[in-house]
Design an enzyme around this catalytic site. Sequence first.
Site, PDB file in Angstrom:
ATOM      1  N   ASP A 234       0.940  -1.084   0.065  1.00 38.37           N
ATOM      2  CA  ASP A 234       0.046   0.079   0.043  1.00 38.37           C
ATOM      3  C   ASP A 234       0.860   1.372   0.049  1.00 38.37           C
ATOM      4  O   ASP A 234       1.649   1.585   0.865  1.00 38.37           O
ATOM      5  CB  ASP A 234      -0.920   0.013   1.171  1.00 38.37           C
ATOM      6  CG  ASP A 234      -1.958  -1.227   1.325  1.00 38.37           C
ATOM      7  OD1 ASP A 234      -2.370  -1.576   0.165  1.00 38.37           O
ATOM      8  OD2 ASP A 234      -2.048  -1.786   2.314  1.00 38.37           O
ATOM      9  N   LEU A 235       0.948   1.996  -1.103  1.00 35.05           N
ATOM     10  CA  LEU A 235       1.727   3.053  -1.269  1.00 35.05           C
ATOM     11  C   LEU A 235       1.738   4.118  -0.224  1.00 35.05           C
ATOM     12  O   LEU A 235       0.778   4.631   0.094  1.00 35.05           O
ATOM     13  CB  LEU A 235       1.629   3.660  -2.554  1.00 35.05           C
ATOM     14  CG  LEU A 235       2.499   4.745  -2.864  1.00 35.05           C
ATOM     15  CD1 LEU A 235       4.082   4.438  -3.253  1.00 35.05           C
ATOM     16  CD2 LEU A 235       2.185   5.346  -4.387  1.00 35.05           C
ATOM     17  N   ASP A 236       2.954   4.364   0.506  1.00 33.74           N
ATOM     18  CA  ASP A 236       3.235   5.237   1.708  1.00 33.74           C
ATOM     19  C   ASP A 236       2.212   5.133   2.790  1.00 33.74           C
ATOM     20  O   ASP A 236       1.785   6.260   3.128  1.00 33.74           O
ATOM     21  CB  ASP A 236       2.948   6.822   0.809  1.00 33.74           C
ATOM     22  CG  ASP A 236       4.054   7.179  -0.177  1.00 33.74           C
ATOM     23  OD1 ASP A 236       5.190   6.564   0.087  1.00 33.74           O
ATOM     24  OD2 ASP A 236       3.780   7.835  -0.952  1.00 33.74           O
ATOM     25  N   GLU A 237       1.783   4.060   3.012  1.00 32.09           N
ATOM     26  CA  GLU A 237       0.891   3.813   4.007  1.00 32.09           C
ATOM     27  C   GLU A 237       1.402   2.679   4.808  1.00 32.09           C
ATOM     28  O   GLU A 237       0.690   2.348   5.781  1.00 32.09           O
ATOM     29  CB  GLU A 237      -0.596   3.141   3.460  1.00 32.09           C
ATOM     30  CG  GLU A 237      -1.359   4.362   2.587  1.00 32.09           C
ATOM     31  CD  GLU A 237      -2.777   3.914   2.318  1.00 32.09           C
ATOM     32  OE1 GLU A 237      -3.158   2.933   2.825  1.00 32.09           O
ATOM     33  OE2 GLU A 237      -3.202   4.522   1.419  1.00 32.09           O
TER      34      GLU A 237
END
Length: 291
Positions: A234-237
């Site tokens: 989950d991108l940047d999470e």
Amino acid sequence: MTTSAAPLADVGRLIVQGADQPGIVSAVSTLLSRAGANVVSLDQYSSDPRGGRFFQRTVFHLPDLPNRMEALGQELDEQLGEAFGLTWRLVEARKPKRVGIFVSRADHCLLDLLWRQRRGELAMTVPMVISNHPDLGEDVRQFGIPFIHLPVTRDTKPEVEKEQLNLLKGNIDVLVLARYMQILSGDFLEDVGAPVINIHHSFLPAFMGAGPYLKAKERGVKLIGATAHYVTEDLDEGPIIEQDVVRATHEDTAADLQRRGADIERLVLSRAVAWHCDDRIIRDGNSTVVF
């Protein structure tokens, strides 16, 4: 929260986590005492004493530790794993983490890490720096570190990631994205066999894409910050390790914001890497406990 990169003979770190219950601290202390270890420091945290999660980091000195690691591990399995259902990790403090670094063109985070490592501020070695651009090759080689240029395009990305994995596997303990402007695939993250740490400005998700500082200036932001986190699909999470901010005013230009943003990115990433290398971070789902 201090760090030391100096080799520490016969010093171990024990990281424990699991369901909170009575007797854990006593069991850890008794086990180490029985082995002849002297506890140097102990940090613990419970999310809730009634059915919560328990976390503990213990630093201890035990003579002839390298030759006693296996036997100590067996005792930990019995006393903590079987008896309490806890997971644990035992490491030798004298062994620096092997940190692989990915970078693109921006040099501020990369050079800051290499400078701190050379000064002995970070308990790590850097076996390689890999970049999708050749720009920083000479800078990296001045530190005596191999620089590997692997250009990436949309069509070649799967093949390049395979080549990256071949270089990294078995050679790193953690991978740091020091402003690497490529998204790692889920297959890469699954196969790399090591945690991945990323750094980015604090304007996400408000100001995505190119020119975030110009967009931030146009909106009149009053805080500039940075976030270091573990990378997930989950991108940047992923789980956040460290964050920090500095004030901004209407007088700051977009260039001022970008310069100050680079400063805070360097500091936040160096703290995150230092804490990881000192085994201060315990991941718990999509969160972290940092001792």
